[in-house]
Design an enzyme around this catalytic site. Structure first.
Site, PDB file in Angstrom:
ATOM      1  N   ASP A  24      23.847 -19.280  36.898  1.00  0.00           N
ATOM      2  CA  ASP A  24      23.136 -17.777  36.401  1.00  0.00           C
ATOM      3  C   ASP A  24      23.601 -16.589  36.776  1.00  0.00           C
ATOM      4  O   ASP A  24      24.084 -16.671  38.362  1.00  0.00           O
ATOM      5  CB  ASP A  24      21.404 -18.060  37.010  1.00  0.00           C
ATOM      6  CG  ASP A  24      21.699 -17.186  36.117  1.00  0.00           C
ATOM      7  OD1 ASP A  24      21.014 -16.621  34.784  1.00  0.00           O
ATOM      8  OD2 ASP A  24      20.393 -16.635  36.464  1.00  0.00           O
ATOM      9  N   ASP A  26      21.556 -13.197  36.850  1.00  0.00           N
ATOM     10  CA  ASP A  26      20.085 -12.303  37.063  1.00  0.00           C
ATOM     11  C   ASP A  26      19.087 -13.013  38.276  1.00  0.00           C
ATOM     12  O   ASP A  26      19.219 -14.129  37.651  1.00  0.00           O
ATOM     13  CB  ASP A  26      19.566 -11.300  35.965  1.00  0.00           C
ATOM     14  CG  ASP A  26      21.146 -10.232  35.845  1.00  0.00           C
ATOM     15  OD1 ASP A  26      21.092  -8.775  36.419  1.00  0.00           O
ATOM     16  OD2 ASP A  26      20.882 -10.355  34.594  1.00  0.00           O
ATOM     17  N   ASP A 186      17.437 -19.204  38.416  1.00  0.00           N
ATOM     18  CA  ASP A 186      16.297 -18.839  39.545  1.00  0.00           C
ATOM     19  C   ASP A 186      14.904 -19.309  38.393  1.00  0.00           C
ATOM     20  O   ASP A 186      14.026 -19.052  38.808  1.00  0.00           O
ATOM     21  CB  ASP A 186      16.041 -17.266  39.409  1.00  0.00           C
ATOM     22  CG  ASP A 186      16.585 -16.174  38.428  1.00  0.00           C
ATOM     23  OD1 ASP A 186      18.155 -16.376  37.810  1.00  0.00           O
ATOM     24  OD2 ASP A 186      15.016 -15.350  38.747  1.00  0.00           O
TER      25      ASP A 186
END
Lengths: 240, 240
Positions: A24, A26, A186
């Site tokens: 991922d 961001d 995250d």
């Protein structure tokens, strides 16, 4: 027992591992989650939608369109195509204003982790629920050239996270088996998408979720940030 | 058994409950944590201190001076009085810029919860690690007049959270026993201070911590936000 062990390993030889890392963007490689959160807050305020900031935070990382659909439904507002486009544009405008001021930077260890994987010839790719309009700044901050590294954005798949399409497409671009891949993210949406793709999810705390939230969403392991993952890479990366 | 029960309740009569509510401010009554986080980020950037935003988030709510001490020590920078004052002023400047733009608002149910307690004659006070310079905007947004309600700020005690001084002082101002009080907060620093004061901690998710993080820090119960606490008030407030 020994013989039996040998017999079994001959009968079912382990295939050579080709672990791949699907990242991922961001909150995982780039320290941009909180700026995205307040950019959405600004867009929603302009539209007259009142939503607590922590609730925006907990939806970040899922498809922007799914995100706006869900919250317009939760707040009882009519979901029109014009409203969705307006929100998306206002978010991109607010985010890029912050990003161009230089407040968005790679997370500690992100460049080093990618360099390590490249050096070790372990395949890696990036799969983000964001669109290229907002991802471009982040990739630049990270020093990733999308013409050289597979970068799958929301524009390129039918459904973004928590659907598994982004990670499955990233694995296909790399020519690797998604079932041999590690999904590093995250947010709980990354972990759910990893499970749906039958990949293994690795959670990072650097997006601001709690460890238990990531574990409850199926994280195989949780580390603080890319630097911490690199420090413990032998726990998850297959030996070559 | 019935007789025994009656006998025991006569032998050890329960004192009339005077539960009091001691509230944290940022992230508990006012939706301001994420703005504080990015204001600290801006102040640290100006000082040349690189720190991931999620690490700032997880330190919000503790004493600002402790916070800057800890992170300057962690980043290896020299801790000088000038530097601390500079960081504090830059943070206040950045935060107030956002607050005056109207982006900081009461959390859902905050005004209603305080009105309910006032109506029920259950004592309540506010105890914040912030200084009056940044708290003033928040109290105004909340409609709380510090000349009428006990508001203890960092300026008024020797040590801020996770030390228990703020909550103990708030209980003293109300003339209630801290051991009968409930401490309502969104950060682990509130929950640790509650334990150190031998009060009961009630965690709210509205500051962006995960439920397990608050429970691990000793929260007796965890709710989403003030509206959710008000909905479940009978679980924690003593009957009158």
């Amino acid at each position: 027992m020994l013989l039996c062990g040998i017999f079994r390993s001959q009968a079912f030889p382990m295939p050579r591992s080709d672990t791949a890392f699907l990242f991922d963007l961001d909150g995982t490689l780039v320290d941009s989650v909180y700026q995205h959160v307040l950019a959405w807050k600004e867009a929603l305020d302009r539209e007259g939608v009142e939503l607590s900031v922590w609730r925006i935070h907990r939806k970040i990382g899922m498809s922007g369109s799914l995100f706006t659909h869900i919250l317009l439904r939760e707040t009882g507002l009519e979901i029109t195509e014009e409203r969705l486009i307006r929100l998306r544009n206002w978010h991109a405008e607010a985010y890029n204003r912050q990003a161009t001021q230089g407040s968005v930077r790679p997370l500690p260890g992100a460049r080093e982790l990618l360099a390590f994987l490249t050096e070790e010839e372990i395949p890696w790719a990036i799969a983000t629920s964001g669109r290229m309009t907002t991802a471009a700044h982040n990739l630049e901050a990270l020093g990733v050239d999308p013409s050289k590294v597979p970068v799958v954005t929301r524009d390129q798949v039918r459904h973004a996270k928590p659907d598994p399409d982004l990670f499955i497409t990233a694995a296909q671009r790399l020519g690797v088996d998604i079932h041999q891949s590690l999904v590093v993210g995250d947010s709980i949406w990354d972990m759910l998408a990893a499970q749906r793709a039958r990949a293994l999810g690795i959670g990072l705390l650097s997006g601001g979720y709690g460890q238990k939230e990531l574990e409850d969403a199926g994280a195989f392991r949780v580390y603080e940030d890319p630097a911490d993952l690199l420090k413990h890479i032998d726990e998850v990366a297959a030996r070559r």
